[in-house]
Design a protein around this motif. Structure first.
Motif, PDB file in Angstrom:
ATOM      1  N   SER A  34       0.822  -1.202   0.000  1.00  0.00           N
ATOM      2  CA  SER A  34       0.000   0.000   0.000  1.00  0.00           C
ATOM      3  C   SER A  34       0.855   1.250   0.000  1.00  0.00           C
ATOM      4  N   GLN A  37      -0.814   3.137   3.363  1.00  0.00           N
ATOM      5  CA  GLN A  37      -0.860   2.509   4.677  1.00  0.00           C
ATOM      6  C   GLN A  37       0.233   3.014   5.595  1.00  0.00           C
ATOM      7  N   ASP A 139      -7.081  -7.977  -0.693  1.00  0.00           N
ATOM      8  CA  ASP A 139      -5.920  -7.313  -1.284  1.00  0.00           C
ATOM      9  C   ASP A 139      -5.978  -7.605  -2.774  1.00  0.00           C
ATOM     10  N   TYR A 146      -6.069  -0.542  -6.563  1.00  0.00           N
ATOM     11  CA  TYR A 146      -5.758  -1.508  -5.508  1.00  0.00           C
ATOM     12  C   TYR A 146      -6.802  -1.343  -4.412  1.00  0.00           C
ATOM     13  N   ARG A 148      -8.202  -2.721  -0.675  1.00  0.00           N
ATOM     14  CA  ARG A 148      -7.938  -3.475   0.551  1.00  0.00           C
ATOM     15  C   ARG A 148      -8.986  -3.097   1.593  1.00  0.00           C
ATOM     16  N   GLU A 172      -7.052   2.559  -3.618  1.00  0.00           N
ATOM     17  CA  GLU A 172      -5.846   3.312  -3.959  1.00  0.00           C
ATOM     18  C   GLU A 172      -5.764   3.396  -5.487  1.00  0.00           C
ATOM     19  N   CYS A 177      -5.768   8.048  -1.950  1.00  0.00           N
ATOM     20  CA  CYS A 177      -6.195   7.063  -0.967  1.00  0.00           C
ATOM     21  C   CYS A 177      -7.636   7.411  -0.599  1.00  0.00           C
TER      22      CYS A 177
END
Length: 279
Positions: A34, A37, A139, A146, A148, A172, A177
């Motif tokens: 990430s 993250q 994930d 992306y 999650r 993402e 984000c």
């Protein structure tokens, strides 16, 4: 000299492993990394990852890449990415986007947040709860996005808390984000904030009590400090009750449309609570 010859094959194998393509659904042994993250080095302070690994360069995008977010109804937003991926959040079918989305996320607090009979044309259905007795763990890389999740607990029958019944989904894409809090029933702790990381865009329920009270939810929003805050799930009290929880450190504005287009370049410098049409 002999040692160097022995090490060369191992170095070649390691290089090939590093350059191998990442599967669309990553397993624990090869998760995408990430860009949003937090790394919990010393809680509650966190350090954000800034590296760009080979496997997820495709989700970074340029600063000018735009993501369109449309409020569809209740807790459902339609997220449209530069790569053409369409995502519907807290999808139940009650509030349907004009076209079938590629991805839907769900939470099971109430039937207005999920369906067990989604349109078969939807390619990716991501449950916010575990279907096998374990917490949901997503994930997934889909084209330029992306996805999650971070699980939280929900209130079940009799007021008892059900562990990991809700998911905060994080998208993402284009360097952004984007987080959707789902049906959040409790304030987050330091480990939650570390796992979530940076959120540039935040979708937050403002019902005043079905999820959490305005004061508790405002503490979550303040801690996340997102640039663009999009209220949702408004039931009961007017949205102004939520807005009153925030002082001069936040701007507030009512949109004239149900959609907003955002990029890394266009993010507001000061946190903005932006109420889209229909909320």
């Amino acid at each position: 000299m002999m040692l160097r010859h022995l090490l060369l094959p191992f170095a070649a194998i390691a290089l090939l492993h590093f350059l191998s393509p990442m599967p669309a659904h990553a397993q624990d042994s090869a998760r995408p990394i990430s860009q949003c993250q937090a790394i919990a080095q010393s809680l509650p302070e966190v350090t954000f990852a800034s590296f760009k690994p080979f496997s997820v360069l495709s989700v970074q995008g340029a600063a000018s890449d735009e993501v369109k977010i449309t409020f569809v109804g209740h807790s459902t937003f339609l997220i449209e990415t530069p790569g053409g991926v369409s995502i519907a959040t807290d999808y139940s079918g009650w509030y349907a986007p004009p076209e079938t989305p590629d991805v839907v996320t769900m939470n099971k607090a109430h039937s207005s947040h999920y369906t067990l009979t989604p349109d078969p044309a939807i390619k990716h259905v991501l449950h916010g709860w575990g279907d096998d007795g374990e917490p949901a763990d997503h994930d997934v890389v889909i084209a330029d996005t992306y996805i999650r999740n971070v699980t939280t607990d929900i209130r079940s029958g009799g007021g008892m808390m059900e562990p990991d019944g809700n998911s905060i989904f994080i998208f993402e894409v284009a360097g952004l984000c984007i987080g959707h809090l789902g049906h959040l029933h409790h304030e987050l702790d330091d480990s939650d904030y570390a796992e979530i990381g940076r959120l540039d865009v935040l979708m937050v329920p403002v019902d005043g009590g079905l999820t959490m009270g305005a004061e508790s939810m405002s503490r979550v929003v303040t801690r996340l400090r997102s640039a663009l805050i999009l209220p949702m799930h408004r039931r009961g009290p007017p949205v102004t009750n939520f807005l009153q929880m925030f002082g001069d450190g936040f701007d507030k504005s009512f949109a004239t449309e149900a959609s907003v287009t955002v990029s890394m370049r266009s993010l507001p410098r000061k946190p903005l609570i932006y109420i889209l049409q229909g909320v």
